[in-house]
Design an enzyme around this catalytic site. Structure first.
Site, short mmCIF file in Angstrom:
data_model
loop_
_atom_site.label_atom_id
_atom_site.label_comp_id
_atom_site.label_asym_id
_atom_site.label_seq_id
_atom_site.Cartn_x
_atom_site.Cartn_y
_atom_site.Cartn_z
N ASN A 10 -60.51 -58.92 -0.95
CA ASN A 10 -60.21 -60.35 -0.83
C ASN A 10 -60.13 -60.68 0.66
O ASN A 10 -59.17 -60.29 1.33
CB ASN A 10 -58.87 -60.63 -1.54
CG ASN A 10 -58.35 -62.03 -1.28
OD1 ASN A 10 -59.06 -62.90 -0.80
ND2 ASN A 10 -57.08 -62.24 -1.60
N TRP A 11 -61.16 -61.38 1.16
CA TRP A 11 -61.22 -61.64 2.61
C TRP A 11 -60.30 -62.78 3.05
O TRP A 11 -60.16 -63.05 4.23
CB TRP A 11 -62.66 -61.94 3.03
CG TRP A 11 -63.63 -60.83 2.78
CD1 TRP A 11 -63.35 -59.59 2.25
CD2 TRP A 11 -65.04 -60.83 3.02
NE1 TRP A 11 -64.50 -58.84 2.15
CE2 TRP A 11 -65.56 -59.57 2.63
CE3 TRP A 11 -65.94 -61.77 3.55
CZ2 TRP A 11 -66.91 -59.24 2.74
CZ3 TRP A 11 -67.29 -61.45 3.65
CH2 TRP A 11 -67.76 -60.19 3.25
N LYS A 12 -59.72 -63.48 2.08
CA LYS A 12 -58.85 -64.63 2.38
C LYS A 12 -59.54 -65.57 3.37
O LYS A 12 -60.77 -65.70 3.32
CB LYS A 12 -57.49 -64.13 2.90
CG LYS A 12 -56.87 -63.09 1.97
CD LYS A 12 -55.41 -62.82 2.24
CE LYS A 12 -54.93 -61.74 1.26
NZ LYS A 12 -53.50 -61.55 1.30
N HIS A 96 -53.78 -66.03 -7.48
CA HIS A 96 -53.33 -65.20 -6.36
C HIS A 96 -51.98 -65.74 -5.86
O HIS A 96 -51.74 -66.94 -5.87
CB HIS A 96 -54.37 -65.22 -5.24
CG HIS A 96 -54.04 -64.25 -4.15
ND1 HIS A 96 -53.15 -64.54 -3.15
CD2 HIS A 96 -54.43 -62.97 -3.94
CE1 HIS A 96 -53.03 -63.48 -2.36
NE2 HIS A 96 -53.79 -62.52 -2.81
N GLU A 98 -50.85 -66.33 -3.05
CA GLU A 98 -50.92 -67.39 -2.03
C GLU A 98 -51.26 -68.74 -2.66
O GLU A 98 -50.81 -69.79 -2.19
CB GLU A 98 -51.91 -66.99 -0.93
CG GLU A 98 -51.30 -65.89 -0.05
CD GLU A 98 -52.27 -64.82 0.41
OE1 GLU A 98 -53.48 -65.08 0.50
OE2 GLU A 98 -51.80 -63.69 0.70
N GLU A 168 -49.98 -57.68 -8.32
CA GLU A 168 -49.73 -57.77 -6.88
C GLU A 168 -48.30 -58.25 -6.65
O GLU A 168 -48.04 -59.46 -6.62
CB GLU A 168 -50.70 -58.75 -6.24
CG GLU A 168 -52.15 -58.33 -6.36
CD GLU A 168 -53.00 -58.93 -5.25
OE1 GLU A 168 -53.61 -58.16 -4.50
OE2 GLU A 168 -53.02 -60.16 -5.11
N GLY A 174 -49.53 -58.20 2.24
CA GLY A 174 -49.60 -58.49 3.66
C GLY A 174 -48.37 -58.06 4.44
O GLY A 174 -48.19 -58.45 5.59
N SER A 214 -50.81 -54.41 0.26
CA SER A 214 -50.74 -53.43 1.34
C SER A 214 -51.44 -52.11 1.02
O SER A 214 -51.00 -51.05 1.45
CB SER A 214 -49.30 -53.20 1.79
OG SER A 214 -48.77 -54.39 2.35
N GLY A 235 -56.54 -56.78 0.49
CA GLY A 235 -56.65 -57.90 1.42
C GLY A 235 -56.98 -57.41 2.82
O GLY A 235 -58.13 -57.10 3.14
N GLY A 236 -55.96 -57.28 3.65
CA GLY A 236 -56.15 -56.94 5.07
C GLY A 236 -57.09 -55.77 5.31
O GLY A 236 -57.97 -55.85 6.18
P1 PGA Z 1 -53.00 -57.14 1.40
O1 PGA Z 1 -53.40 -58.36 0.42
O2 PGA Z 1 -53.86 -55.97 0.99
O3 PGA Z 1 -53.32 -57.64 2.76
O4 PGA Z 1 -51.56 -56.88 1.18
C1 PGA Z 1 -53.64 -58.13 -0.94
C2 PGA Z 1 -54.04 -59.44 -1.59
O5 PGA Z 1 -53.54 -60.49 -1.18
O6 PGA Z 1 -54.84 -59.45 -2.54
#
Ligand code: PGA
Length: 250
Positions: A10-12, A96, A98, A168, A174, A214, A235-236
């Site tokens: 997930n590149w956000k 998600h 967010e 998640e 994050g 994470s 994500g990251g």
């Molecule tokens: P993260 O994000 O790996 O940066 O914790 C995961 C996600 O939001 O899907």
């Protein structure tokens, strides 16, 4: 048990266009194992069509990070399931954390989006997870239950079979604080129990449940050993070619 194994990035809201192309080309060049695994990239929507084109005839497929539930209309700033499909994407991230916590999406919004995705043949990757205070108050299972019951409300089993789930925990996203393999496994088992109550044991045993929060090259191995963890939503660490290759080539 033969469940699907899914590795997703997930590149956000990261990457310029040229950086996005560089990332996908690097991943294509470095991917090693493919048998029995699925790889999904969730780029920002302005790049979805081009990234999808770059993934044709590769083990990678694409998904959108979000969409609205209507086919069209006066919804400034939103994208529709038809647009997602037109861009060559086959998956959609729904719910998600967010979207839930920054943009205040409710379980009802999530349910409408799951239904819209299924109606258009887009595979939902449904994200669920508890906040830190909910975990500390012992509410994890009830939160997962509420989110799952909300997301699947009014959905027949034959359609529910098309949904994958990402667990998640919000406190792990994050933050660098990954869930331990035991904590993640326990939550995944609870999720299967909730699906079993709703749709029966066969679906509970077959639904792919990814872990996210994470995930990094140095913590993935312990998580991937757990019986009920069927892949990862990253994500990251999905933004960097070398690190994401270490994860997906595990
Ligand atoms: P993260 O994000 O790996 O940066 O914790 C995961 C996600 O939001 O899907």
């Amino acid at each position: 048990m033969g469940r699907r194994k899914i590795f997703a990035g997930n590149w956000k809201m990261y990457k310029t266009y040229s950086e996005a192309l560089e990332l996908v080309n690097g991943l294509k060049a470095g991917l090693k194992k493919t048998a029995g695994r699925e790889y999904i990239l969730f780029p920002p929507s302005p790049y979805l069509k081009d990234i999808s084109a770059l993934c044709v005839s590769t083990p990678f497929v694409t998904g959108a990070q979000n969409m609205y539930s209507e086919n069209q209309g006066a919804f400034t700033g939103e994208i529709s399931p038809l647009m997602v499909k037109d861009c060559g994407a086959s998956f959609i991230l729904i719910g998600h954390s967010e979207r839930r916590h920054v943009f205040h999406e409710t379980d009802e919004d999530v349910n409408r989006k799951v239904k819209a995705a299924l109606a258009h043949g887009i595979e939902p990757l449904l994200c669920i997870g508890e906040l830190l205070n909910e975990r500390e108050n012992g509410e994890t299972v009830s939160v997962l239950k509420r989110q799952i019951h909300g997301a699947f409300s009014g959905i027949e089993k034959s359609a529910a079979e098309k949904v994958s789930i990402a667990y998640e925990p919000v406190w792990a996203i994050g933050t660098g604080k990954v869930a331990t393999p035991e904590i993640a496994e326990k939550a995944h088992v609870s999720i299967r129990d909730i699906i079993k109550e709703l749709y029966g044991e066969d679906l509970a045993l077959s639904v792919p449940i990814l872990y996210g929060g994470s995930v990094k090259p140095d913590n993935i191995a312990g998580l991937y050993k757990m019986n009920n963890i069927d892949g990862f939503l990253v994500g990251g660490a999905s933004l960097e070619i070398k690190g994401f290759l270490e994860i997906i080539n595990i």
